[in-house]
Design a protein around this motif. Structure first.
Motif, PDB file in Angstrom:
ATOM      1  N   VAL A  66      44.657  43.535  41.944  1.00 43.01           N
ATOM      2  CA  VAL A  66      44.521  42.146  41.509  1.00 43.01           C
ATOM      3  C   VAL A  66      45.592  41.316  42.210  1.00 43.01           C
ATOM      4  O   VAL A  66      46.595  41.849  42.693  1.00 43.01           O
ATOM      5  N   VAL A  67      45.357  40.001  42.265  1.00 45.07           N
ATOM      6  CA  VAL A  67      46.388  39.142  42.843  1.00 45.07           C
ATOM      7  C   VAL A  67      47.566  39.056  41.862  1.00 45.07           C
ATOM      8  O   VAL A  67      47.376  39.093  40.648  1.00 45.07           O
ATOM      9  N   PRO A  68      48.779  38.944  42.356  1.00 41.09           N
ATOM     10  CA  PRO A  68      49.949  38.888  41.466  1.00 41.09           C
ATOM     11  C   PRO A  68      49.938  37.629  40.589  1.00 41.09           C
ATOM     12  O   PRO A  68      49.389  36.592  40.962  1.00 41.09           O
ATOM     13  N   VAL A  69      50.557  37.758  39.440  1.00 42.12           N
ATOM     14  CA  VAL A  69      50.799  36.607  38.564  1.00 42.12           C
ATOM     15  C   VAL A  69      52.231  36.130  38.804  1.00 42.12           C
ATOM     16  O   VAL A  69      53.187  36.881  38.586  1.00 42.12           O
ATOM     17  N   LEU A  70      52.378  34.913  39.277  1.00 40.76           N
ATOM     18  CA  LEU A  70      53.710  34.376  39.523  1.00 40.76           C
ATOM     19  C   LEU A  70      54.435  34.149  38.200  1.00 40.76           C
ATOM     20  O   LEU A  70      53.856  33.642  37.230  1.00 40.76           O
ATOM     21  N   LYS A  71      55.705  34.509  38.171  1.00 38.75           N
ATOM     22  CA  LYS A  71      56.494  34.349  36.949  1.00 38.75           C
ATOM     23  C   LYS A  71      56.482  32.912  36.440  1.00 38.75           C
ATOM     24  O   LYS A  71      56.426  32.655  35.241  1.00 38.75           O
ATOM     25  N   VAL A  72      56.528  31.971  37.383  1.00 38.86           N
ATOM     26  CA  VAL A  72      56.618  30.564  36.980  1.00 38.86           C
ATOM     27  C   VAL A  72      55.333  30.066  36.332  1.00 38.86           C
ATOM     28  O   VAL A  72      55.316  29.002  35.713  1.00 38.86           O
ATOM     29  N   THR A  73      54.225  30.831  36.470  1.00 41.32           N
ATOM     30  CA  THR A  73      52.955  30.396  35.870  1.00 41.32           C
ATOM     31  C   THR A  73      52.648  31.085  34.543  1.00 41.32           C
ATOM     32  O   THR A  73      51.698  30.695  33.859  1.00 41.32           O
ATOM     33  N   GLU A  74      53.429  32.089  34.171  1.00 38.47           N
ATOM     34  CA  GLU A  74      53.094  32.870  32.978  1.00 38.47           C
ATOM     35  C   GLU A  74      53.022  32.005  31.717  1.00 38.47           C
ATOM     36  O   GLU A  74      52.165  32.220  30.857  1.00 38.47           O
ATOM     37  N   SER A  75      53.894  31.009  31.612  1.00 42.16           N
ATOM     38  CA  SER A  75      53.910  30.161  30.417  1.00 42.16           C
ATOM     39  C   SER A  75      52.687  29.257  30.333  1.00 42.16           C
ATOM     40  O   SER A  75      52.393  28.704  29.265  1.00 42.16           O
ATOM     41  N   ARG A  76      51.968  29.116  31.428  1.00 38.99           N
ATOM     42  CA  ARG A  76      50.795  28.248  31.428  1.00 38.99           C
ATOM     43  C   ARG A  76      49.542  28.969  30.944  1.00 38.99           C
ATOM     44  O   ARG A  76      48.516  28.339  30.694  1.00 38.99           O
ATOM     45  N   TRP A  77      49.610  30.274  30.817  1.00 45.35           N
ATOM     46  CA  TRP A  77      48.452  31.037  30.343  1.00 45.35           C
ATOM     47  C   TRP A  77      48.266  30.822  28.837  1.00 45.35           C
ATOM     48  O   TRP A  77      49.239  30.802  28.083  1.00 45.35           O
ATOM     49  N   LYS A  78      47.018  30.724  28.440  1.00 49.57           N
ATOM     50  CA  LYS A  78      46.716  30.593  27.003  1.00 49.57           C
ATOM     51  C   LYS A  78      47.124  31.856  26.261  1.00 49.57           C
ATOM     52  O   LYS A  78      47.623  31.803  25.124  1.00 49.57           O
ATOM     53  N   TYR A  79      46.881  32.998  26.899  1.00 50.29           N
ATOM     54  CA  TYR A  79      47.315  34.299  26.374  1.00 50.29           C
ATOM     55  C   TYR A  79      48.029  35.017  27.520  1.00 50.29           C
ATOM     56  O   TYR A  79      47.698  34.803  28.689  1.00 50.29           O
ATOM     57  N   PRO A  80      48.988  35.873  27.241  1.00 54.02           N
ATOM     58  CA  PRO A  80      49.718  36.560  28.325  1.00 54.02           C
ATOM     59  C   PRO A  80      48.757  37.226  29.303  1.00 54.02           C
ATOM     60  O   PRO A  80      47.739  37.818  28.890  1.00 54.02           O
ATOM     61  N   PRO A  81      49.048  37.142  30.613  1.00 55.14           N
ATOM     62  CA  PRO A  81      48.073  37.550  31.633  1.00 55.14           C
ATOM     63  C   PRO A  81      47.700  39.023  31.633  1.00 55.14           C
ATOM     64  O   PRO A  81      46.655  39.378  32.171  1.00 55.14           O
ATOM     65  N   TYR A  82      48.523  39.874  31.050  1.00 45.67           N
ATOM     66  CA  TYR A  82      48.161  41.284  30.973  1.00 45.67           C
ATOM     67  C   TYR A  82      47.999  41.761  29.532  1.00 45.67           C
ATOM     68  O   TYR A  82      48.055  42.953  29.253  1.00 45.67           O
ATOM     69  N   SER A  83      47.752  40.825  28.644  1.00 41.48           N
ATOM     70  CA  SER A  83      47.492  41.193  27.253  1.00 41.48           C
ATOM     71  C   SER A  83      46.040  41.603  27.048  1.00 41.48           C
ATOM     72  O   SER A  83      45.724  42.319  26.099  1.00 41.48           O
ATOM     73  N   ALA A  84      45.129  41.149  27.926  1.00 36.20           N
ATOM     74  CA  ALA A  84      43.690  41.393  27.772  1.00 36.20           C
ATOM     75  C   ALA A  84      43.215  40.946  26.397  1.00 36.20           C
ATOM     76  O   ALA A  84      42.392  41.602  25.759  1.00 36.20           O
ATOM     77  N   HIS A  85      43.709  39.805  25.950  1.00 30.09           N
ATOM     78  CA  HIS A  85      43.340  39.281  24.632  1.00 30.09           C
ATOM     79  C   HIS A  85      41.843  38.978  24.581  1.00 30.09           C
ATOM     80  O   HIS A  85      41.280  38.395  25.507  1.00 30.09           O
ATOM     81  N   TYR A  86      41.212  39.370  23.476  1.00 31.94           N
ATOM     82  CA  TYR A  86      39.801  39.068  23.257  1.00 31.94           C
ATOM     83  C   TYR A  86      39.688  38.048  22.138  1.00 31.94           C
ATOM     84  O   TYR A  86      40.155  38.273  21.017  1.00 31.94           O
ATOM     85  N   ASP A  87      39.070  36.903  22.444  1.00 33.60           N
ATOM     86  CA  ASP A  87      38.988  35.819  21.466  1.00 33.60           C
ATOM     87  C   ASP A  87      37.644  35.758  20.746  1.00 33.60           C
ATOM     88  O   ASP A  87      37.332  34.762  20.088  1.00 33.60           O
ATOM     89  N   GLY A  88      36.851  36.817  20.882  1.00 31.72           N
ATOM     90  CA  GLY A  88      35.522  36.825  20.302  1.00 31.72           C
ATOM     91  C   GLY A  88      34.444  36.444  21.305  1.00 31.72           C
ATOM     92  O   GLY A  88      33.244  36.619  21.032  1.00 31.72           O
ATOM     93  N   ARG A  89      34.846  35.959  22.458  1.00 33.57           N
ATOM     94  CA  ARG A  89      33.906  35.583  23.517  1.00 33.57           C
ATOM     95  C   ARG A  89      34.369  36.119  24.877  1.00 33.57           C
ATOM     96  O   ARG A  89      33.604  36.708  25.614  1.00 33.57           O
ATOM     97  N   TYR A  90      35.651  35.914  25.195  1.00 34.56           N
ATOM     98  CA  TYR A  90      36.183  36.272  26.500  1.00 34.56           C
ATOM     99  C   TYR A  90      37.346  37.249  26.377  1.00 34.56           C
ATOM    100  O   TYR A  90      38.118  37.201  25.419  1.00 34.56           O
ATOM    101  N   ILE A  91      37.480  38.098  27.416  1.00 33.52           N
ATOM    102  CA  ILE A  91      38.710  38.844  27.655  1.00 33.52           C
ATOM    103  C   ILE A  91      39.524  38.025  28.650  1.00 33.52           C
ATOM    104  O   ILE A  91      39.041  37.680  29.728  1.00 33.52           O
ATOM    105  N   TRP A  92      40.773  37.724  28.267  1.00 32.42           N
ATOM    106  CA  TRP A  92      41.646  36.914  29.110  1.00 32.42           C
ATOM    107  C   TRP A  92      42.634  37.828  29.837  1.00 32.42           C
ATOM    108  O   TRP A  92      43.276  38.685  29.213  1.00 32.42           O
TER     109      TRP A  92
END
Length: 583
Positions: free
Chosen positions: A186-212
Motif C-alpha cells: 500500500v502507499v505510505p500514510v504520511l504522519k502529518v496526515t494521520e490526524s485528518r483521517w476520520k478513523y486511524p488509517p490502520y484501524s480498519a474501523h467498520y462503521d456498518g457500511r465501510y471498512i476505513w
C-alpha cells in the motif's frame, strides 16, 4: 441486319418495310423501355463508380477513419451454465457468499489484512537488505492462517521472498490457465496526515457500511476477494477445468521491480510466452452509472510512462555580480516553454476510450443529443472525433487525459547557498503517453522546443539524449541536457474485445452484477503490475469488480471500501473461475 431479342424483331436503321399495328406497338414499347432504362443504367453505373471511388479515397483520406462494419460497442450475453451439476454448485456457492455468516467472516478477514501496514517506499532497498520489507512476513503469516485450504491444497511458490504465486491445477492441461492478480503493498500514510483521517488509517474501523483504512480499496480487497473465492470453491471440493493461478506482487506502488517483474519472468521461464488465457488485475473504473445507464469499465490498455530530466549547467559565480539569467532562471524558462505547449487531445479508434464513448452514445439515454450524434459520426470522421475530444477536454480534466499525453513538472532542484550562483540545476517532467503516441515522440518534441525557444535566446549547447546541437564553443553560456530520468514505458498493447476470453470475462460480469450492465472497454491513465505481463497473453483486463459507491479515496485520506460491494466482488471471482471451463 435484323436480330431477335425475346419476342421482339428489331430492324436495321432505315428499314422501309411497312409496319403492322402489332409491330408498331412493339417498336414503340421498345423505344419507351430504352428511353427509361438507359438513363437508369447510366445513373447506376455512376453511383457505383462514385461509391468505389469514395471507398478508395476514404481509405487514404486523413479525415476518414477506416472502421469495420460491426457494432461500435459489442455486447455479449450473460453466461448461463449448461449442466445441472454446475447450476447446483453455483447456487451453493452463491448462497454461501451471500450468507450472514460469510459476511461476518469476510469482514474480519478484510480488517485483519488492512491492519497490517504493508507500506512500500520509493527508496526501498533490495529484498533481504532493507528491513522495511519485513512487515510482509507478518502479512504472509496472516494469509496462511486465514486461508488454510488455499495454502494446503494449492501449490505455493514464493517469488523473490515476498512475491506470491499460487497454482490450482486443472483437469485439462490443454487449456491455458487464468491468472488473477493483486498487490500486497500500500502507499505510505504520511504522519502529518494521520490526524485528518476520520478513523486511524490502520484501524480498519467498520462503521456498518465501510471498512476505513489504507489499502482497503487499493487493493487488499481484490487480494482477499480472490483468496476467499478460492477457499469457498475448495470447501466444495471443486476442481477447475483449466488451471487457475494467482500472482500477488509486493511493490506495485513503486512500479513493481522486485515483485511482479520477478513473478512475470518466472511464468515466462516456466510456461513460455503466450501461455496464459486471461489475466484479471486491479484497475479500470469499476461499475458506474453514466448518463442514465450502468457501465462496467474494464481497462483494456494503459498509457505509457516517461520521466525526462532537464539539467541546466552554467559557470556559477557570486550572486553579487549575476548574469541576466541564472541557471535557475534559464531552467524556469524551459519549464515555462514546455507548459506553454501542452499536447492536444486526440480521439482515435486505437484508444479504448473511443469505444467507451461509442458505448455511451449507443446505450446512455441521458446523453446530450449533440454529443451522441457527434460521437457516432466520429466512427468515420476525424473531424467529428476532434470535435468530441475538444468538447470533452473542456468539460472534464480526467477524461481529457484519457485522450492526450500529460506533462507535469514534479521535481526541481538547484542552489545550495543564497550568495552563490548554482552551477547545476534540474527539473523532472513526468509524461503519461497517449496510446497513439510513443516515447520517441516526447523526446522529439522536447528537443525541438528547446532548440526553437531557448537556444535562440541563450548561447548554449543542447545535449538531447546524446545528440549535441547549439553553441558548443568556449563562448557558450552553458549547456542544457535532456535525458531519461528512469526507464520509460511505451503505451501498453490494447487487449482485444472479441475473443473467447473477453466473452467469458464480460459474460461473467453480467451474470453476477446484472444483465442490464453495459461493458465498455476503457483506458487506464496510470500503470499496474500488468506492464510486466504483456508477453504472457493479449487478454489483459484491468477490472476491480466494485460499484462506484463502494470505494473511495485510494491513495489519500479516508480510504475505504464498502463491504456489500466487496461481497459482490467475491461472487464475481468465484463465478469467473467456474465459467473458465465452459461447463
Amino acid at each position: 441486319m435484323a436480330f431477335k431479342s425475346h419476342n421482339y424483331t428489331l430492324l436495321p436503321q432505315g428499314e422501309s418495310e411497312p409496319l403492322t399495328a402489332s409491330r408498331q406497338r412493339t417498336k414503340w414499347n421498345w423505344k419507351r423501355i430504352l428511353h427509361f432504362t438507359i438513363p437508369g443504367i447510366l445513373v447506376l453505373v455512376l453511383v457505383l463508380f462514385l461509391s468505389i471511388s469514395q471507398a478508395i479515397k476514404g481509405s487514404k483520406d486523413p479525415q476518414v477513419f477506416p472502421h469495420p462494419d460491426t457494432t461500435a460497442c459489442p455486447q455479449f450475453p450473460a453466461i448461463e451454465s449448461l449442466s445441472d451439476d454446475r447450476k447446483k454448485l453455483e447456487t451453493e456457492v452463491r448462497d454461501k457468499i451471500g450468507s450472514d455468516d460469510f459476511f461476518n467472516e469476510s469482514l474480519k478477514r478484510m480488517q485483519g489484512a488492512v491492519q497490517i501496514p504493508t507500506e512500500s517506499f520509493d527508496d526501498m532497498g533490495k529484498v533481504g537488505e532493507d528491513p522495511r520489507w519485513d512487515v510482509f512476513i507478518e502479512f504472509h503469516d496472516y494469509l496462511k492462517k486465514t486461508f488454510p485450504l488455499v495454502y494446503s491444497k494449492l501449490e505455493f511458490t514464493p517469488i523473490n521472498t515476498y512475491g506470491i504465486l499460487l497454482e490450482w491445477k486443472g483437469k485439462d492441461e490443454s487449456l491455458k490457465p487464468y491468472l488473477f492478480m493483486a498487490h500486497q503493498d500500500v502507499v505510505p500514510v504520511l504522519k502529518v496526515t494521520e490526524s485528518r483521517w476520520k478513523y486511524p488509517p490502520y484501524s480498519a474501523h467498520y462503521d456498518g457500511r465501510y471498512i476505513w483504512g489504507r489499502g482497503a480499496t487499493d487493493c487488499k480487497n481484490n487480494l482477499i476477494g480472490v483468496l476467499e473465492a478460492f477457499e469457498i470453491l475448495l470447501e466444495k471440493d471443486f476442481t477447475p477445468g483449466r488451471s487457475i493461478l494467482a500472482g500477488f506482487g509486493f511493490d506495485e506502488e513503486i512500479s513493481g521491480p522486485q515483485g511482479a517483474q520477478f513473478i512475470a519472468k518466472h511464468l515466462e521461464d516456466t510456461r513460455g510466452k503466450d501461455s496464459i488465457e486471461l489475466i484479471v488485475d486491479e484497475g479500470g473504473l469499476g461499475i458506474q452509472v453514466v448518463d442514465g445507464a450502468t457501465f462496467a469499465l474494464p481497462g483494456l490498455g494503459e498509457k505509457g510512462y516517461f520521466d525526462v530530466r532537464i539539467t541546466v549547467e552554467t559557470s556559477g559565480g557570486h550572486s553579487s555580480v549575476p548574469p541576466d539569467h541564472t541557471g535557475i532562471g534559464i531552467l524556469s524558462q524551459v519549464i515555462s516553454a514546455v507548459e506553454a505547449e501542452p499536447y492536444e487531445p486526440e480521439l482515435t479508434p486505437a484508444n479504448p476510450y473511443f469505444t467507451t464513448l461509442q458505448c455511451s452514445a449507443e446505450y446512455a439515454p441521458d446523453m446530450d443529443s449533440w454529443l451522441r450524434k457527434t460521437i457516432k459520426k466520429s466512427l468515420k470522421s476525424k473531424k467529428a472525433a476532434k470535435s468530441v475530444a475538444d468538447y470533452i477536454a473542456k468539460k472534464n480534466v480526467f477524461q481529457r487525459y484519457l485522450m492526450q499525453t500529460s506533462q507535469a513538472t514534479d521535481l526541481i532542484s538547484g542552489g545550495v547557498k543564497i550568495n552563490a550562483l548554482p552551477e547545476k540545476v534540474y527539473a523532472v517532467i513526468n509524461h503519461r503517453i497517449a496510446v497513439e503516441s510513443h516515447v520517441d515522440d516526447i523526446r522529439s518534441k522536447l528537443r525541438t522546443l528547446v532548440e526553437s525557444k531557448i537556444l535562440k535566446k541563450f548561447s548554449m549547447s543542447l545535449d538531447a539524449w546524446g545528440d549535441v546541437s547549439g553553441n558548443t564553443s568556449s563562448s557558450a553560456v552553458g549547456q542544457i541536457i535532456l535525458e531519461d530520468f528512469d526507464m520509460p514505458l511505451e503505451p501498453s498493447p490494447v487487449s482485444p474485445f472479441d475473443t473467447d476470453a473477453y466473452k467469458t470475462f464480460t459474460g461473467t460480469i453480467k451474470q453476477v452484477m446484472g444483465e442490464d450492465i453495459i461493458v465498455a472497454p476503457s483506458l487506464m491513465t496510470g500503470n499496474t503490475d500488468t506492464k510486466f505481463y504483456w508477453g504472457l497473453t493479449p487478454n489483459i483486463y484491468r477490472f476491480s469488480p466494485m460499484r462506484e459507491e463502494g470505494r473511495a479515496n485510494a491513495h489519500t485520506v479516508d480510504e475505504r471500501v464498502g463491504m456489500k460491494e466487496h461481497i459482490e466482488a467475491v461472487k464475481f471471482y468465484a463465478q469467473l473461475i467456474l465459467n473458465g471451463d465452459g461447463s
